[in-house]
Design an enzyme around this catalytic site. Structure first.
Site, PDB file in Angstrom:
ATOM      1  CE  LYS A 137       4.647  42.052  36.365  1.00  0.00           C
ATOM      2  NZ  LYS A 137       5.926  42.600  36.065  1.00  0.00           N
ATOM      3  CE  LYS A 241      12.043  42.055  31.101  1.00  0.00           C
ATOM      4  NZ  LYS A 241      12.374  41.321  32.393  1.00  0.00           N
TER       5      LYS A 241
HETATM    6 MG    MG Z   1      10.499  41.589  36.493  1.00  0.00          MG
END
Ligand code: MG
Length: 331
Positions: A137, A241
């Site tokens: 991240k 997703k």
């Molecule tokens: Mg992402």
């Protein structure tokens, strides 16, 4: 065909709260629905929304389920509007004849690395257990610090492993240009969502101006979003997703038809939705990229977490009859 229909709500604390762009996420709410046809065949599906990611809310999902009543015909289920991607995923899951996969394939999983300098402490642990793909991240701290950490990280990471970066849309065009310039001659698998979804021209511009592959995540919540980006000529990757995107079979058809370059990713769903997703991706080659399911133990409850997910996924990672078990565990 009419189905007997019912649903239950679940609310589970996350074992470790997740930091998101919208603050801390400490509790997962969702719904499990049950469909029974006139032959007595029962199917379960999981609705696991992430409203701040662009899905329907829990209230909206419950509202539409209530409209189905106790007996619901196929045609009404099919009329569920497009934007209810989580509900549509769950309805398709409950109606599909899910047979356990006989697949013997094994697919790699990307381990999630924490933001900031902490990454350098966690990387060796993940290497030790055998992960070969990593996601870090970025866009969380100061850019100069993070670029320095990136160099340290690349110095530690073995050449045969893959590193992807996820900015979660945090950069502006200038930050993104700076990062992508730095990444150009470095072994980065791809950079995920460099700028916010609304910055469509910037996303397309960056994807064409820099050699590093870019991936859309927040931009492609629903399958229809991914199709639209494909129509715009998006040259990069789509992070899908499945639990948010809509019926799983539609996602699979789209990939097979268009050869879209896809990364499958977790929406912090339970083993019920996850087992259906993993079963499908093990059954046929849909993506050569490591799966974004390296989220570890989410709930700290074996029933909901299901089998442990390590560096490789195979059919041992699928829960056998999670629907029945979870349904019975709820009031
Ligand atoms: Mg992402």
């Amino acid at each position: 065909m009419p189905y007997r229909f019912s649903f239950k709500k679940y609310r589970l604390p996350l074992r470790v709260p997740l930091r998101t762009a919208h603050g801390w996420w400490a509790e997962r709410e969702g719904l499990i629905l049950r469909l029974e046809d006139d032959q007595g065949t029962v199917g379960f599906g999981e609705i696991a929304p992430i409203p701040w990611f662009g899905t329907e809310t829990m209230v909206e999902a419950e509202e539409i389920l209530r409209q189905f009543g106790n007996m619901v015909p196929d045609e009404l289920l099919d009329k569920t509007p497009e934007r209810y991607g989580c509900v549509r995923f769950a309805l398709a899951q409950a109606r599909s004849v899910s047979s356990a996969t006989a697949s013997t394939s094994r697919l790699p999983v990307a381990a999630l690395l924490p933001a900031g300098r902490e990454v350098l402490r966690v990387l060796p642990e993940k290497l030790e257990v055998g992960f070969l793909a990593f996601k870090w991240k970025v866009g969380v701290g100061d850019a100069e610090d993070e670029l320095g950490i990136l160099d340290d990280l690349l110095a530690q990471i073995p050449a045969h492993t893959k590193l992807r970066l996820d900015a979660n849309g945090a950069w502006n065009r200038r930050d993104a240009a700076r990062w992508l310039t730095r990444c150009a001659d470095r072994p980065i698998e791809f950079v995920e969502q460099p700028v916010a979804p609304a910055e469509e021209d910037t996303l397309l511009g960056l994807a064409n101006d820099y050699p590093v592959k870019l991936a859309l995540d927040e931009s492609v919540v629903h399958l229809s979003d991914a199709r639209r980006w494909q129509g715009l000529g998006w040259p990069g990757i789509f992070v899908i997703k499945p639990a948010l995107a809509g019926p799983l079979h539609e996602v699979i058809d789209w990939i097979l038809k268009t050869k879209a370059d896809v990364v499958f990713s977790s929406a912090i769903e339970s083993t019920l939705a996850r087992s259906a997703i993993l079963s499908a991706v093990l059954d046929q080659p849909l993506s050569r990229r490591a799966l974004g399911f390296g989220v570890g133990e989410i709930f700290g409850d074996r029933r909901w977490d299901g089998p442990f997910i390590g560096p490789l996924i195979d059919n041992g990672c699928l829960a056998q009859t999670p629907g029945e078990e979870l349904w019975n565990a709820l009031n």
